[in-house]
Motif scaffolding. Structure first.
Motif, short mmCIF file in Angstrom:
data_model
loop_
_atom_site.label_atom_id
_atom_site.label_comp_id
_atom_site.label_asym_id
_atom_site.label_seq_id
_atom_site.Cartn_x
_atom_site.Cartn_y
_atom_site.Cartn_z
N ALA A 177 -6.72 67.14 -43.23
CA ALA A 177 -7.49 65.97 -42.82
C ALA A 177 -6.96 64.67 -43.39
O ALA A 177 -7.19 63.60 -42.81
N MET A 178 -6.25 64.75 -44.51
CA MET A 178 -5.80 63.54 -45.19
C MET A 178 -4.50 63.83 -45.94
O MET A 178 -4.34 64.91 -46.52
N VAL A 179 -3.60 62.89 -45.91
CA VAL A 179 -2.38 62.96 -46.71
C VAL A 179 -2.26 61.63 -47.45
O VAL A 179 -2.36 60.56 -46.83
N GLY A 180 -2.07 61.70 -48.75
CA GLY A 180 -2.06 60.45 -49.50
C GLY A 180 -1.22 60.50 -50.76
O GLY A 180 -0.91 61.56 -51.29
N GLY A 181 -0.85 59.30 -51.21
CA GLY A 181 -0.18 59.11 -52.48
C GLY A 181 -0.83 57.94 -53.17
O GLY A 181 -1.84 57.40 -52.72
N SER A 182 -0.23 57.49 -54.25
CA SER A 182 -0.80 56.40 -55.02
C SER A 182 0.16 55.23 -55.05
O SER A 182 0.92 55.02 -54.10
N PHE A 183 0.12 54.45 -56.12
CA PHE A 183 1.03 53.32 -56.28
C PHE A 183 1.61 53.36 -57.68
O PHE A 183 1.06 53.98 -58.60
#
Length: 436
Positions: A177-183
């Motif tokens: 449902a979601m794919v993410g990373g940070s900074f």
């Protein structure tokens, strides 16, 4: 052909970011055989908007990439048509929630969600105007790579694409449902200054975002991790995890959602409130939906305006609104976490009505807690002195208004959830005439 939406909302000059995101769109189309709709939602003033139009016009044509650069007038035209055709109650109020006169991190992304539906996209991938990409061996490191590889696919089929899987077997049949990373890079510039001036005051202020009742050791860890992203380490190679993604590990400048998520529930349309656009990250986690966490972290930086006195005061007011919103959101998150997979129907879709119910329950919270939070902010800022004292005085003059707005924001969020399904369905048939 699968169609996806890569979106960049902006209200300030960001020509280099537009060029960089344009390159990411071309990369996605080239390497994954998808059609990328690059959607730039531009709320900048006239001179900056003109500069952006010039930059967009100069982007190198790329096979499989269509650019949509919409100013606020064009966005409003689209929204009015969709809202009118949807038949939702209080259409003028809904329009104001979708395109408010004040800054709303959630509203700009909600507009991207509706327009993505009109464009026939299967997912939305968001970037921010104050972000840059990392480089490895002279090439930009695009988060799009992992988003396009995994989003919408059955989790069991993604296991072979990731470095490791920590997803419980019970959820492997659900789509990612979601794919993410940070900074990486600078932490929030104003919060960093508080930390530098007085670590104890920093703990008091940032600690207001931690849910009441957390054990002290957990509280300290959450304070330490807040506003920091992934630190300063440079990208050296991919590390990906299939899991229920911890909301503390991802950022909205580096995120992709499948349409099954934002097609059910919007983001809170709260104005002048940082963090208000993180709701869906929590929803995905609490509903136990599969996600992929990656380390293609985006480089964070701050514009000169953020370092000005005006930018400082603006941010402190938005931070204060965030701290006042946290009791409401934490109450909703607790209810969603308790519900878990029961938030989903038999087809794995989120029960929007249940979420709206949790939001409405939160509105009944005793406002005395938020009054005490304002007292903490006031004492803390006056202890720091200088421009923080000036900020405390402005906050004091707006005390009742801030308390009222924090509660009203949740009422309006529930209203928008109620209206969201007809808005989404109408958008799918609306079409989008702008693009090249």
């Amino acid at each position: 052909m699968r169609r996806v939406c890569l979106t960049l909302p902006t209200n300030r000059a960001c020509p280099e970011t537009i060029r960089a995101v344009g390159a990411e769109a071309a990369y996605g189309a080239r390497h994954f055989g998808v059609e990328v709709r690059l959607l730039i939602l531009d709320s900048s003033d006239a001179p900056v908007l003109a500069e952006h139009r010039k930059v967009v016009g100069e982007l190198s044509p790329a096979a499989g990439v269509v650019v949509h650069h919409l100013d606020e007038a064009e966005q409003r035209t689209f929204l009015r048509e969709v809202i009118a055709r949807s038949g939702v109650a209080a259409p003028d109020r809904v329009l104001d929630l979708m395109l408010p006169s004040r800054v709303s991190y959630g509203a700009c992304t909600n507009r991207a969600f509706l327009i993505a539906e009109a464009l026939g996209c299967a997912s939305v991938h968001r970037r921010d105007s104050d972000s840059r990409y990392q480089y490895l061996d002279g090439e930009p490191v695009f988060p799009f790579h992992h988003e396009l590889a995994s989003l919408g696919r059955r989790a069991a089929d993604v296991v072979g694409l990731v470095s490791r899987s920590r997803l419980a077997p019970a959820y492997t049949e659900l789509p990612v449902a979601m794919v993410g990373g940070s900074f990486v890079g600078e932490m929030s510039v104003d919060v960093e200054e508080i930390r530098r001036l007085d670590p104890a005051v920093y703990d008091d202020v940032v600690g207001l975002s931690v849910p009441t009742g957390y054990p002290e050791i957990w509280r300290k860890n959450l304070i330490e991790e807040s506003f920091r992203g992934s630190g300063t380490a440079s990208f050296t190679g991919d590390r990906t995890t299939l899991t229920t993604v911890n909301p503390m590990r991802v950022d909205m400048c580096n995120i992709g959602f499948d349409s099954a998520v934002y097609g059910r529930v919007p983001l809170p349309p709260a104005t002048d409130t940082i963090g208000s656009d993180y709701f869906l990250i929590h929803l995905v986690h609490d509903a136990r939906l599969p996600g992929v966490l990656h380390n293609r972290d985006i480089v964070n930086f701050h514009t000169g305006e953020r370092r000005s006195d005006h930018g400082f005061l603006t941010y402190q007011l938005r931070l204060t609104k965030f701290l006042l919103s946290t009791p409401y959101f934490n109450a909703v998150y607790a209810r969603m976490a308790a519900a878990g997979a029961a938030l989903l129907d038999a087809d794995g879709r989120v029960h929007a009505a249940a979420v709206a119910g949790f939001v409405r329950e939160s509105i009944r919270l005793d406002r005395a807690e938020n009054a005490e939070r304002l007292d903490v902010v006031d004492r803390s800022y006056r202890k720091l002195g200088g421009r923080y004292t000036a900020a405390a005085e402005v906050i004091e003059t707006r005390r009742d208004r801030l308390l009222d707005e924090a509660a009203a924001d949740m009422t309006e969020f529930a209203l928008l959830i109620d209206a969201w399904e007809p808005l989404i369905h109408t958008s799918r048939s609306a079409g989008m005439p702008y693009g090249r």
